[in-house]
Write a protein that holds these residues in place. Structure first.
Motif, short mmCIF file in Angstrom:
data_model
loop_
_atom_site.label_atom_id
_atom_site.label_comp_id
_atom_site.label_asym_id
_atom_site.label_seq_id
_atom_site.Cartn_x
_atom_site.Cartn_y
_atom_site.Cartn_z
N THR A 149 0.82 -1.21 0.00
CA THR A 149 0.00 0.00 0.00
C THR A 149 0.85 1.26 0.00
OG1 THR A 149 -1.74 -1.18 1.20
CG2 THR A 149 -1.86 1.23 1.19
N VAL A 150 1.91 1.25 0.81
CA VAL A 150 2.80 2.43 0.88
C VAL A 150 3.44 2.70 -0.48
CG1 VAL A 150 5.00 3.23 1.80
CG2 VAL A 150 3.26 2.34 3.35
N LEU A 151 3.95 1.65 -1.11
CA LEU A 151 4.57 1.82 -2.43
C LEU A 151 3.54 2.17 -3.49
CD1 LEU A 151 7.13 -1.14 -2.42
CD2 LEU A 151 7.61 1.30 -2.16
N ALA A 152 2.37 1.54 -3.42
CA ALA A 152 1.33 1.78 -4.42
C ALA A 152 0.81 3.21 -4.36
CB ALA A 152 0.18 0.79 -4.24
N THR A 153 0.50 3.70 -3.16
CA THR A 153 -0.01 5.06 -3.04
C THR A 153 1.09 6.08 -3.29
OG1 THR A 153 0.28 4.91 -0.64
CG2 THR A 153 -1.93 4.51 -1.50
N GLY A 154 2.31 5.77 -2.82
CA GLY A 154 3.43 6.68 -3.07
C GLY A 154 3.70 6.84 -4.55
N LEU A 155 3.84 5.70 -5.25
CA LEU A 155 4.08 5.74 -6.70
C LEU A 155 2.87 6.27 -7.45
CD1 LEU A 155 5.91 2.32 -7.19
CD2 LEU A 155 6.92 4.60 -7.40
#
Length: 275
Positions: A149-155
């Protein structure tokens, strides 16, 4: 329906071909539960999605503005115009994803359990997990899911705002809501493609203890075991359904957000447009 079949595919093991597995899983669900079975787990998904998007957009706008102001002070800029950089966009998006996931992860567990056949409504399932598996069960699979989730929302937010910035420079105007939706859909392809293996591992860990689900000691063990027994193609099981579900969903989310933001002059969006 796409989410129900996708979850079932990701959780199931074996080396069956993607197309064959998809068709057989779809037939099995309809044969056993009827068409209504394709919507199992949808209630928990809707309950989670509503606050999730509200939290993510609110946190993203606030953290992005805070980081941009801090960066401006450090560079001794006296201008009231805040410059958004890619690192600010990514960190704000990551903070938004982390906040929503930490608050709402138990609903993810309930949704997955319900979609693979556990009986009861989301609250009954959560109550049962809390009694039998305690806090560990409610937050099973949190590590890889939080990373995802962190990588998905960040990217996602990074590529979305970057795409809008490119559009402004190229077309010398801000994108309209439907154009923002297209940018959002295109930007989602990057994060979806990179993070599919994490989604598979997360769903396997969330489904621990259910019939037909292999036991794993943790995320690393799941990665190693799946790769050894099923091959690397297992990490991309349900990829077509993921694109079919997520790309239009993300596009619609940005379309509605931009449309309502413009109509209602939302505070966060108003500050963003002032840049």
């Amino acid at each position: 329906p796409l989410e129900r079949v996708r979850s079932a595919l990701m959780v199931s093991g074996g080396k069956q071909g993607a197309q064959t597995a998809l068709v057989s899983k779809l037939r099995a669900i309809v044969a056993a539960e009827g068409v209504a079975g394709l919507f199992r787990g949808n209630t928990a998904g809707v309950i989670k999605m509503f606050p999730r998007k509200a939290i993510e957009f609110a946190v993203y706008d606030e953290v992005k503005t805070m980081l941009a102001r801090r960066k401006a002070r450090r560079s001794s800029k006296t201008s009231t115009t805040l410059t958004e950089t890619n690192d600010v966009r990514f960190l704000a998006g990551a903070a938004a994803g982390a906040t929503s996931q930490l608050l709402l992860h138990p609903l993810d567990v309930a949704k997955l359990r319900q979609s693979i056949g556990v009986q009861g409504n989301p609250f009954q399932i959560l109550t049962k997990i809390a009694k039998t598996e305690k806090l560990e069960g409610l937050y099973s699979g949190l590590g890889p899911k939080l990373t995802d989730t962190v990588l998905a929302t960040g990217l996602g937010f990074l590529s979305y705002d970057f795409g809008k910035a490119v559009f402004r420079r190229s077309c010398h105007r801000r994108p309209r809501p439907f154009e923002s939706a297209i940018i959002g859909a295109a930007s989602s392809c990057l994060s979806i493609s990179l993070l599919l293996p994490l989604q598979v591992v997360t769903k396997r860990l969330m489904a621990q203890g259910q019939p037909g689900v292999a036991p794993y000691t943790g995320a690393i063990d799941a990665f190693v075991t799946i790769a050894k027994l099923e091959g690397t193609q297992a990490f991309f099981r349900g990829a077509k359904l993921t694109y079919m579900k997520m790309i239009p969903q993300i596009a619609m989310t940005f379309l509605i957000y931009e449309s309502l933001g413009k109509r209602w002059a939302l505070g966060g969006l108003k500050r963003y447009r002032a840049n």
